[in-house]
Write an enzyme that holds these catalytic residues in place. Structure first.
Site, PDB file in Angstrom:
ATOM      1  NE  ARG A  74      36.182  45.153  42.884  1.00 30.33           N
ATOM      2  CZ  ARG A  74      36.506  45.432  41.626  1.00 30.33           C
ATOM      3  NH1 ARG A  74      37.614  44.927  41.106  1.00 30.33           N
ATOM      4  NH2 ARG A  74      35.737  46.221  40.889  1.00 30.33           N
ATOM      5  CE  LYS A 114      35.267  50.088  38.608  1.00 28.49           C
ATOM      6  NZ  LYS A 114      36.000  49.707  37.382  1.00 28.49           N
ATOM      7  CE1 TYR A 137      42.753  48.272  37.744  1.00 29.25           C
ATOM      8  CE2 TYR A 137      41.435  47.699  39.668  1.00 29.25           C
ATOM      9  CZ  TYR A 137      42.414  47.374  38.740  1.00 29.25           C
ATOM     10  OH  TYR A 137      43.048  46.165  38.823  1.00 29.25           O
ATOM     11  CG  HIS A 181      38.853  51.883  33.660  1.00 28.03           C
ATOM     12  ND1 HIS A 181      39.682  51.091  32.900  1.00 28.03           N
ATOM     13  CD2 HIS A 181      38.678  51.209  34.836  1.00 28.03           C
ATOM     14  CE1 HIS A 181      39.990  49.987  33.568  1.00 28.03           C
ATOM     15  NE2 HIS A 181      39.398  50.041  34.747  1.00 28.03           N
ATOM     16  CD  GLU A 241      42.944  52.698  34.538  1.00 26.63           C
ATOM     17  OE1 GLU A 241      42.441  53.759  34.139  1.00 26.63           O
ATOM     18  OE2 GLU A 241      42.935  52.334  35.730  1.00 26.63           O
ATOM     19  CG  ASP A 265      35.892  48.956  33.587  1.00 21.25           C
ATOM     20  OD1 ASP A 265      34.810  49.457  33.923  1.00 21.25           O
ATOM     21  OD2 ASP A 265      36.496  48.122  34.265  1.00 21.25           O
TER      22      ASP A 265
END
Length: 363
Positions: A15, A75, A94, A96, A118, A270
């Site tokens: 991505r 990510k 993101y 996490h 998130e 995650d």
């Protein structure tokens, strides 16, 4: 402002943080966009498309990080990327962090401002930047679960929807949020026998009405989860507490009692996973077996369908990226309480309450 888009380096992650249409919007607002060469090639977006949109394509990730004010990724930054961040920069991606103390430490050491997709929270409590990837992961969970149930992939050798005269698979979905409801949509569509478990009675009523009684619903208690899981062919874990570690709803003892060749798909991996026997895996080696139960615990599930995922994510993130670029991170968060909820690390400290609680004593 100068916005940087590095190429993702997590295993088999294709991505990209911004598509050319987003670049064009930013350039029209007067900003400069640096894109690492080949950053979008994994989703069919060549450097030429970025150049035509007005981006500057650079050869090295080091240049993107060194010369940008705002870094936009997909990510969580790998440790090598954390080392390239510096005070005064803003990272938007993101994170996490609740399940990743090493990354948290590295971000704290960088001095950068880190805003997590998130935990950006809308006034109604929804998570607008997590939702598109939850939709993808929820739908994928049934797809990969059906794949893992095939005997050649370690499963018991059953077809999810059965055939006339043969019962369909029993699918149990833990969590009735975005991912769980999307998983139910796919499982019902394939003809499986679906039970959805949640702790919110209003949500269970809503889902029962939505699916017109094509699913069973159950209130989440330890006893109910234990009974359902041990009788299931496929269990999908999709519980979420924003920013916090996922609760372990399925114990190791429950897994021992599951059928040989049954499958667990942990969408919550995650955030640490909601099965006690879970551990993070990658698309390179997505599964492992514990007590003859197949576990699928890939930490970037939507990365398996990177083109769909990239466009879905960028549709949601672009307005926030434009706001950060136009106003700067401080001013943008001051004007947008939803965006402010995304702030996880600032000036060397973890500042999000749920993340801080999850990492207590670890950073």
């Amino acid at each position: 402002m100068r916005i940087g888009i590095p190429k993702e380096i997590k295993i088999l992650e294709k991505r990209v943080g911004i598509v050319p249409a987003g670049v064009r919007e930013l350039v029209q607002c007067g900003h400069e966009v640096l894109v690492e060469t080949q950053a979008g090639v994994g989703v069919g977006l060549e450097d030429e498309a970025y150049l035509e949109a007005g981006a500057k394509v650079v050869e090295k990730a080091e240049t993107v990080f060194a010369d940008s004010d705002l870094i936009v990724k997909v990510k969580e930054p790998q440790l090598a990327e954390c080392e390239r961040l510096s005070p005064g920069q803003t990272l938007f991606t993101y994170l996490h962090l609740a399940a990743d103390p090493e990354q948290a430490k590295a971000l704290m050491a960088s001095g950068a401002t880190a805003i997590a997709y998130e935990t950006v929270t809308a006034p109604n409590g929804s998570l607008p930047l997590l939702t598109p990837m939850s939709e993808v992961a929820g739908r994928m969970s049934v797809q990969v679960g059906a794949h893992c149930l095939e005997q050649v992939h370690g499963g018991m050798g059953i077809l999810l929807g059965g055939v006339p005269g043969v019962e369909p698979a029993k699918v149990v979905i833990l969590g009735g949020g975005v991912a769980g409801s999307q998983a139910a949509e796919m499982a019902v569509g394939l003809g499986a026998q679906v039970t959805l478990v949640d702790r919110s009675l209003p949500r269970l009523r809503e889902l029962s009405e939505r699916f017109q009684n094509k699913i069973h619903t159950a209130y989440s208690t330890q006893e109910a989860v234990s009974a359902l899981v041990t009788d299931a062919d496929l269990v999908i874990g999709s519980v979420l507490i924003p920013g916090a570690a996922a609760p372990k709803l399925v114990t190791a003892e429950m897994v021992k009692r599951m059928k040989t060749g049954s499958v667990l798909v942990d969408i919550a991996i995650d955030q640490g996973g909601c099965f006690e026997t879970s551990r993070p895996t990658s698309h390179e080696e997505p599964t492992f077996v514990v007590d003859e139960v197949v576990h699928y615990c890939v930490t970037n599930m939507p990365g398996a369908v990177p083109r769909t995922s990239t466009f879905a994510l960028c549709n949601a993130t672009l307005p926030y990226v434009i706001k950060l670029a136009n106003l700067g991170s401080r001013e943008a968060m001051a004007h947008d309480a939803s965006l402010a909820q995304g702030l996880n690390v600032d000036e060397g400290k973890v500042v999000h309450a749920s993340v801080e609680e999850a990492l207590a004593g670890l950073v």
